[in-house]
Design a protein around this motif. Sequence first.
Motif, short mmCIF file in Angstrom:
data_model
loop_
_atom_site.label_atom_id
_atom_site.label_comp_id
_atom_site.label_asym_id
_atom_site.label_seq_id
_atom_site.Cartn_x
_atom_site.Cartn_y
_atom_site.Cartn_z
N SER A 178 -19.20 -5.47 6.39
CA SER A 178 -20.45 -4.82 6.79
C SER A 178 -20.18 -3.40 7.22
O SER A 178 -19.16 -3.10 7.84
CB SER A 178 -21.12 -5.59 7.94
OG SER A 178 -21.69 -6.80 7.49
N TYR A 179 -21.14 -2.52 6.89
CA TYR A 179 -21.08 -1.12 7.29
C TYR A 179 -22.34 -0.81 8.09
O TYR A 179 -23.46 -0.93 7.57
CB TYR A 179 -21.01 -0.22 6.05
CG TYR A 179 -19.84 -0.54 5.14
CD1 TYR A 179 -18.64 0.16 5.24
CD2 TYR A 179 -19.94 -1.54 4.18
CE1 TYR A 179 -17.57 -0.13 4.40
CE2 TYR A 179 -18.87 -1.85 3.34
CZ TYR A 179 -17.69 -1.15 3.46
OH TYR A 179 -16.64 -1.45 2.63
N ILE A 180 -22.17 -0.45 9.34
CA ILE A 180 -23.29 -0.17 10.23
C ILE A 180 -23.16 1.27 10.72
O ILE A 180 -22.08 1.68 11.16
CB ILE A 180 -23.31 -1.13 11.43
CG1 ILE A 180 -23.31 -2.59 10.99
CG2 ILE A 180 -24.52 -0.87 12.31
CD1 ILE A 180 -21.94 -3.22 10.94
N PRO A 181 -24.24 2.07 10.64
CA PRO A 181 -24.14 3.44 11.14
C PRO A 181 -23.60 3.47 12.57
O PRO A 181 -24.05 2.70 13.43
CB PRO A 181 -25.59 3.92 11.09
CG PRO A 181 -26.22 3.11 9.99
CD PRO A 181 -25.58 1.76 10.09
N ALA A 182 -22.63 4.33 12.81
CA ALA A 182 -22.01 4.40 14.14
C ALA A 182 -23.04 4.72 15.21
O ALA A 182 -22.91 4.27 16.36
CB ALA A 182 -20.89 5.44 14.13
N ALA A 183 -24.07 5.46 14.84
CA ALA A 183 -25.10 5.82 15.82
C ALA A 183 -25.85 4.58 16.32
O ALA A 183 -26.34 4.56 17.45
CB ALA A 183 -26.09 6.80 15.19
N ILE A 184 -25.93 3.55 15.48
CA ILE A 184 -26.58 2.29 15.86
C ILE A 184 -25.61 1.38 16.60
O ILE A 184 -25.95 0.74 17.59
CB ILE A 184 -27.16 1.57 14.63
CG1 ILE A 184 -28.30 2.39 14.02
CG2 ILE A 184 -27.63 0.16 14.98
CD1 ILE A 184 -28.85 1.82 12.73
N ALA A 185 -24.37 1.33 16.12
CA ALA A 185 -23.38 0.39 16.65
C ALA A 185 -22.78 0.82 17.98
O ALA A 185 -22.30 -0.04 18.75
CB ALA A 185 -22.26 0.19 15.63
N ALA A 186 -22.82 2.10 18.27
CA ALA A 186 -22.17 2.61 19.49
C ALA A 186 -22.70 1.91 20.74
O ALA A 186 -23.90 1.76 20.93
CB ALA A 186 -22.39 4.11 19.61
N GLY A 187 -21.76 1.44 21.56
CA GLY A 187 -22.12 0.81 22.82
C GLY A 187 -22.63 -0.61 22.70
O GLY A 187 -23.10 -1.18 23.69
N THR A 188 -22.54 -1.20 21.52
CA THR A 188 -22.99 -2.58 21.31
C THR A 188 -21.81 -3.47 20.94
O THR A 188 -20.70 -2.99 20.67
CB THR A 188 -24.04 -2.66 20.17
OG1 THR A 188 -23.36 -2.52 18.90
CG2 THR A 188 -25.10 -1.58 20.31
N GLY A 189 -22.07 -4.77 20.88
CA GLY A 189 -21.04 -5.71 20.49
C GLY A 189 -20.62 -5.59 19.04
O GLY A 189 -19.62 -6.18 18.62
N ILE A 190 -21.36 -4.81 18.24
CA ILE A 190 -21.00 -4.60 16.83
C ILE A 190 -19.62 -3.97 16.72
O ILE A 190 -18.87 -4.24 15.78
CB ILE A 190 -22.06 -3.72 16.14
CG1 ILE A 190 -23.40 -4.45 16.07
CG2 ILE A 190 -21.60 -3.32 14.73
CD1 ILE A 190 -24.56 -3.59 15.63
N ALA A 191 -19.28 -3.13 17.68
CA ALA A 191 -17.99 -2.44 17.66
C ALA A 191 -16.87 -3.29 18.23
O ALA A 191 -15.72 -2.85 18.28
CB ALA A 191 -18.10 -1.12 18.41
N GLU A 192 -17.19 -4.51 18.67
CA GLU A 192 -16.19 -5.41 19.24
C GLU A 192 -15.87 -6.52 18.24
O GLU A 192 -16.66 -6.81 17.33
CB GLU A 192 -16.72 -6.04 20.53
CG GLU A 192 -17.18 -5.04 21.57
CD GLU A 192 -16.07 -4.14 22.06
OE1 GLU A 192 -14.91 -4.60 22.10
OE2 GLU A 192 -16.35 -2.98 22.41
N VAL A 193 -14.73 -7.18 18.41
CA VAL A 193 -14.39 -8.31 17.54
C VAL A 193 -15.42 -9.41 17.67
O VAL A 193 -15.90 -9.98 16.68
CB VAL A 193 -12.98 -8.84 17.87
CG1 VAL A 193 -12.71 -10.15 17.14
CG2 VAL A 193 -11.91 -7.80 17.50
N ASN A 194 -15.80 -9.73 18.90
CA ASN A 194 -16.83 -10.74 19.15
C ASN A 194 -18.16 -10.04 19.40
O ASN A 194 -18.35 -9.38 20.41
CB ASN A 194 -16.45 -11.59 20.37
CG ASN A 194 -17.44 -12.72 20.62
OD1 ASN A 194 -18.48 -12.81 19.97
ND2 ASN A 194 -17.12 -13.58 21.57
N THR A 195 -19.09 -10.18 18.45
CA THR A 195 -20.37 -9.49 18.57
C THR A 195 -21.28 -10.12 19.60
O THR A 195 -22.25 -9.49 20.04
CB THR A 195 -21.11 -9.49 17.22
OG1 THR A 195 -21.32 -10.85 16.80
CG2 THR A 195 -20.33 -8.75 16.16
N GLY A 196 -21.01 -11.38 19.99
CA GLY A 196 -21.90 -12.09 20.89
C GLY A 196 -22.87 -12.97 20.13
O GLY A 196 -22.90 -12.97 18.90
#
Length: 260
Positions: free
Chosen positions: A163-181
């Motif tokens: 998956s490719y998610i814009p960094a502006a959306i993913a920043a500060g969220t679980g998307i940038a972590e191994v475990n998204t929640g």
Amino acid sequence: MLGLGTVDRSDGRPPYRQIAGLLREQIALGRLAPGEKLPSEAELIAHFGVARMTVRQAVQELRGEGLVVAEHGKGVFVRSAPPVRRLASDRFARRHREQGKSAFLAEAEASGHTASVDQIRVTNEPASAEIARRLRLSDDDSNVVVRYRRYLADGRPVEIATSYIPAAIAAGTGIAEVNTGPGGIYARIEDAGHRLAHFTEEISARMPTPDERRALEIGAGVPVMTLLRTAYDTNEVPVEFCDTVKVAHAYLLEYDVLAR
């Protein structure tokens, strides 16, 4: 032995292909049932009167087709897992995310499988020209969070996805972590204020690359399906692009299309 028949020396096909065909027929007829162990190498050698390598070639052909699986120290078994039913009209339903389930977890459970995911890798990198085009990223803001993972049903790999998610959306969220929640990527995208509205998908079929064969633990003769998906929010902003490779025999794709 199960009414397997014999090798016909006048047949133009190599003996191993004949043996593979006879075993394939027994599987198709249900005489070798899902989960059942194939006769041993020694039994097949004695029955058909062929060399060990001939039997191994026959079994390898069936493994390449995804009909049987080898378990180290135990033998070769008819593949027991039924297809994962991928119901496109339901898999992205918001209720699954609200229950803390990702799309794959929901569909695998509905098909009677135990779902798991491994080999998760998360990076932040500049988008390629193709990814930037699909996500409508500008040159000044083209970084994406890339999430690679492998999905398993009952412990067997059935799919790899990036998956490719814009960094502006993913920043500060679980998307940038191994475990998204709970709820996976899409739950975190919605938490970030992008309510999902719809998805587009492109599906094709091909043979796997060597890296894909290794990751999915399949033979060279087993085809894969590729599914390219773009997710859009209610403002028609693309919020994720996903490149998925699925083991073809592990999935049944179901669509419910309205007649407008």
